[in-house]
Design a protein around this motif. Structure first.
Motif, short mmCIF file in Angstrom:
data_model
loop_
_atom_site.label_atom_id
_atom_site.label_comp_id
_atom_site.label_asym_id
_atom_site.label_seq_id
_atom_site.Cartn_x
_atom_site.Cartn_y
_atom_site.Cartn_z
N VAL A 48 0.84 -1.21 0.00
CA VAL A 48 0.00 0.00 0.00
C VAL A 48 0.87 1.25 0.00
N GLY A 49 1.85 1.31 0.87
CA GLY A 49 2.69 2.49 0.99
C GLY A 49 3.51 2.76 -0.26
N LEU A 50 4.08 1.71 -0.85
CA LEU A 50 4.88 1.90 -2.06
C LEU A 50 4.00 2.31 -3.25
N PHE A 51 2.81 1.73 -3.34
CA PHE A 51 1.91 2.13 -4.42
C PHE A 51 1.51 3.59 -4.27
N MET A 52 1.09 3.97 -3.07
CA MET A 52 0.63 5.34 -2.85
C MET A 52 1.76 6.36 -2.97
N ALA A 53 2.99 5.95 -2.75
CA ALA A 53 4.11 6.87 -2.92
C ALA A 53 4.23 7.33 -4.37
N PHE A 54 3.76 6.53 -5.31
CA PHE A 54 3.84 6.88 -6.72
C PHE A 54 2.55 7.46 -7.27
N THR A 85 8.22 9.76 -1.02
CA THR A 85 8.11 10.94 -1.87
C THR A 85 8.20 12.17 -0.98
N ASN A 86 9.26 12.89 -1.15
CA ASN A 86 9.51 14.11 -0.39
C ASN A 86 10.10 15.11 -1.38
N PRO A 87 10.32 16.33 -0.98
CA PRO A 87 10.81 17.33 -1.94
C PRO A 87 12.09 16.94 -2.68
N LEU A 88 12.91 16.09 -2.08
CA LEU A 88 14.15 15.67 -2.77
C LEU A 88 13.91 14.55 -3.77
N THR A 89 12.97 13.66 -3.47
CA THR A 89 12.78 12.48 -4.31
C THR A 89 11.67 12.62 -5.35
N ILE A 90 10.78 13.59 -5.19
CA ILE A 90 9.65 13.71 -6.12
C ILE A 90 10.12 13.91 -7.57
N PRO A 91 11.02 14.85 -7.86
CA PRO A 91 11.38 15.03 -9.28
C PRO A 91 11.94 13.77 -9.95
#
Length: 177
Positions: A48-54, A85-91
Motif C-alpha cells: 500500500v505504501g509503495l503504491f501510494m508513494a507513486f 516521496t519528499n521534496p528531494l525524491t519527487i522530481p
C-alpha cells in the motif's frame, strides 16, 4: 528484533485512535489488524505504501490510510512509506514514472531542454504529460508494490526460519551442526 524496533518507532495505536483529526474514521480505526505486526500485515502495508508513494496527487497519506483500512494492513507502516516521496525524491521519481509512461505509450519524451520546474511550465505542459505520467506512475507503483509485498514476505520467512534454527541449536546443541 525488527518488530521491536518498529514498535518503538511508531506511535501508540491508542493515541492514534483518539487523535481528533482522525475521528472521522470512527470505528474503522478499531480494527486490530491495522495495528498488528505480522507477515501479512507488514507485507500488505509495504504494498500500500509503495503504491501510494507513486500516486502523483496530494493527500497520498490519506489515500494510504484509507487503503490500509480497506485491505486491513498495518496503518502506520502504510502511511510512513508514503514519505518516500519528499521534496528531494519527487522530481526523479515522477520523471522516471513519466519516462516509463512514454515508453509504454510509444510517445517520445520531450528533449528540447525547456524544462523549468515552475507552476507556469507545469500548467502549460500538463496537457502533454498527464497520460504518460499517470500510466507510468500506476505501472511503477504497482510493480514496486508487488515487489515490496513479496520481498517482505520472503525476508520475514527467512527471519522466522533463522530464529527457529537458532532456538533448536540452543535447545539441542549436540544434535545439530
Amino acid at each position: 528484533m525488527a518488530k521491536r524496533i518498529i514498535q518503538r518507532l511508531f506511535p501508540n495505536h491508542q493515541a492514534v485512535k483518539e487523535h481528533k483529526a482522525l475521528r472521522f474514521l470512527g470505528r474503522w480505526l478499531h480494527d486490530p489488524s491495522l495495528w498488528h505486526l505480522n507477515r501479512r500485515s507488514v507485507a500488505g502495508a509495504f504494498a500500500v505504501g509503495l503504491f501510494m508513494a507513486f500516486v502523483p496527487f496530494p493527500a497520498q497519506m490519506v489515500g494510504a490510510a484509507l487503503l490500509a483500512i480497506v485491505f486491513r494492513v498495518n496503518l502506520a507502516i502504510s502511511v510512513a512509506l508514503v514519505w518516500l516521496t519528499n521534496p528531494l525524491t519527487i522530481p526523479p521519481m515522477f520523471y522516471f514514472a513519466y519516462l516509463v509512461g512514454t515508453w509504454i505509450l510509444g510517445s517520445p519524451a520531450p528533449h528540447d531542454g525547456n524544462f523549468h520546474l515552475t507552476a507556469a511550465w507545469f500548467q502549460a505542459e500538463f496537457s502533454h504529460i498527464w497520460r504518460p505520467l499517470l500510466l507510468g506512475s500506476f505501472v511503477v507503483g504497482s510493480t514496486l508494490a508487488a515487489s515490496g509485498y513479496f520481498a517482505i514476505r520472503m525476508l520475514w520467512r527467512i527471519h522466522v526460519v533463522h530464529r527457529w534454527r537458532q532456538r533448536l541449536r540452543r535447545q539441542h546443541p549436540d544434535n545439530l551442526s
